[in-house]
Enzyme design. Structure first.
Site, short mmCIF file in Angstrom:
data_model
loop_
_atom_site.label_atom_id
_atom_site.label_comp_id
_atom_site.label_asym_id
_atom_site.label_seq_id
_atom_site.Cartn_x
_atom_site.Cartn_y
_atom_site.Cartn_z
N LYS A 1 46.95 7.07 33.90
CA LYS A 1 46.74 6.56 35.11
C LYS A 1 45.35 6.82 36.03
O LYS A 1 44.22 6.52 36.73
CB LYS A 1 47.61 7.68 35.92
CG LYS A 1 49.38 7.12 36.01
CD LYS A 1 49.77 7.43 37.16
CE LYS A 1 49.55 9.03 37.57
NZ LYS A 1 51.02 9.86 35.83
N ARG B 1 55.48 9.30 44.73
CA ARG B 1 55.98 10.38 43.35
C ARG B 1 57.93 9.87 43.60
O ARG B 1 58.36 10.29 42.78
CB ARG B 1 55.94 11.47 43.65
CG ARG B 1 54.48 11.73 42.77
CD ARG B 1 54.64 11.87 41.00
NE ARG B 1 54.39 12.92 39.90
CZ ARG B 1 53.36 13.14 39.77
NH1 ARG B 1 51.94 12.78 40.61
NH2 ARG B 1 53.21 14.17 39.14
N ARG C 1 46.07 16.39 24.65
CA ARG C 1 45.23 16.65 26.16
C ARG C 1 45.33 18.61 26.17
O ARG C 1 44.44 18.77 26.97
CB ARG C 1 46.35 16.03 27.32
CG ARG C 1 45.48 16.41 28.81
CD ARG C 1 45.88 15.31 29.89
NE ARG C 1 47.00 15.91 29.51
CZ ARG C 1 48.20 14.94 31.36
NH1 ARG C 1 47.34 13.75 31.99
NH2 ARG C 1 49.02 15.43 31.89
N ARG D 1 45.77 22.81 30.51
CA ARG D 1 46.52 22.41 31.33
C ARG D 1 48.02 23.45 31.68
O ARG D 1 49.27 23.05 30.38
CB ARG D 1 46.89 21.53 32.31
CG ARG D 1 45.78 20.55 33.17
CD ARG D 1 46.68 19.36 32.94
NE ARG D 1 47.34 19.25 33.81
CZ ARG D 1 48.03 17.91 34.68
NH1 ARG D 1 47.27 16.99 34.47
NH2 ARG D 1 49.09 17.58 34.70
N ARG E 1 58.68 17.19 33.20
CA ARG E 1 58.03 16.19 34.28
C ARG E 1 58.24 14.72 33.53
O ARG E 1 58.33 13.13 34.56
CB ARG E 1 56.63 16.38 33.82
CG ARG E 1 55.98 17.72 34.00
CD ARG E 1 54.64 18.11 33.78
NE ARG E 1 53.81 17.18 34.19
CZ ARG E 1 52.62 16.80 33.43
NH1 ARG E 1 52.50 17.68 32.34
NH2 ARG E 1 51.56 16.13 34.04
P1 AMP Z 1 50.23 15.29 38.19
O1 AMP Z 1 48.22 15.29 38.04
O2 AMP Z 1 49.98 14.24 39.06
O3 AMP Z 1 50.23 14.86 36.77
O4 AMP Z 1 50.92 15.82 38.84
C1 AMP Z 1 51.04 17.59 38.63
C2 AMP Z 1 51.60 17.66 38.76
O5 AMP Z 1 51.63 18.99 40.93
C3 AMP Z 1 53.35 17.43 39.22
O6 AMP Z 1 53.90 17.76 37.90
C4 AMP Z 1 54.25 17.57 41.12
O7 AMP Z 1 54.81 19.12 39.69
C5 AMP Z 1 52.68 17.93 41.82
N1 AMP Z 1 52.72 17.06 41.91
C6 AMP Z 1 51.73 15.78 42.17
N2 AMP Z 1 51.94 14.99 42.96
C7 AMP Z 1 52.40 15.36 43.56
C8 AMP Z 1 53.70 14.74 44.41
N3 AMP Z 1 53.02 13.31 44.96
N4 AMP Z 1 55.02 14.69 44.83
C9 AMP Z 1 55.25 16.03 44.53
N5 AMP Z 1 54.70 16.79 43.31
C10 AMP Z 1 53.47 16.05 43.20
#
Ligand code: AMP
Length: 187
Positions: A13, A88, A127, A133, A144
């Site tokens: 993404k 999400r 990654r 991370r 996740r």
């Molecule tokens: P990402 O970089 O999009 O994979 O997001 C990393 C982490 O941030 C996720 O595992 C969630 O803990 C949190 N997160 C990001 N976007 C959201 C969202 N829209 N709703 C809830 N948690 C989020």
């Protein structure tokens, strides 16, 4: 165009979102990036979000909804925005729909990048080595993925029912996927 990027963690993404943003001249907004910045800055929102993020759990809707509202209210989002990592949950999807409707716009497309779990785990390992991370450890990543299947994957049906879903295979070279994405969006 308002486009939602949907798909499991590691599906590409971020990479495809950045390319598409350039192509469309629209900002790509990632709630994950915004939350990581809030954690780094030690803001109250960041402190609340960190405990969930480190575990691989979704930050609760009530914490994230204000952030989403703020993002969609930005002047640069007026011409359209690429939403990477949100909505999400169904509750977030409803909020996005309402916030856009208030501005006289809508979600134009929800792009789902399909990648199987084995490939996702392989990518995560790469990654984790590159970016370090905290939520890319094998256990957090597995959680996740589970959280994605349970809480976010229902959005695929949500947008399909609304005639917005575009499904693209997220495997191949970055350029091959980018081509498939453009084709699916008709751009
Ligand atoms: P990402 O970089 O999009 O994979 O997001 C990393 C982490 O941030 C996720 O595992 C969630 O803990 C949190 N997160 C990001 N976007 C959201 C969202 N829209 N709703 C809830 N948690 C989020």
């Amino acid at each position: 165009m308002n486009i939602i990027l949907l798909g499991p963690p590691g599906c590409g993404k971020g990479t495809q979102g950045a390319l598409l943003a350039k192509e469309l001249g629209a900002p790509r907004v990632s709630t994950g990036d915004l939350l990581r910045a809030a954690v780094k800055d030690g803001t109250p929102l960041g402190k609340k979000a960190k405990e969930y993020m480190d575990k691989g759990l979704l930050v609760p809707d009530e914490v994230v909804l204000g952030l989403i509202e703020e993002v969609l209210a930005r002047p640069e989002a007026r011409k359209g925005v690429l939403m990477d990592g949100f909505p999400r949950t169904t509750k977030q999807a409803e909020a996005v729909g309402e916030l856009l409707a208030k501005r006289g716009t809508q979600v134009d497309a929800a792009l789902s990048l399909e990648v199987d779990d084995g490939e996702l785990v392989r990518r995560m390992e790469g990654r984790a080595a590159e970016q370090g991370r905290a939520d890319d450890t094998p256990d957090a990543f597995k959680l996740r993925l589970k959280v994605y299947r349970e809480q976010t994957a229902p959005l695929i049906a949500y947008y399909r029912e609304r005639g917005k879903l575009k499904e693209v295979a997220g495997t191949g070279t970055v350029e091959e996927i980018a081509r498939a994405v453009r084709k699916a969006l008709g751009i």
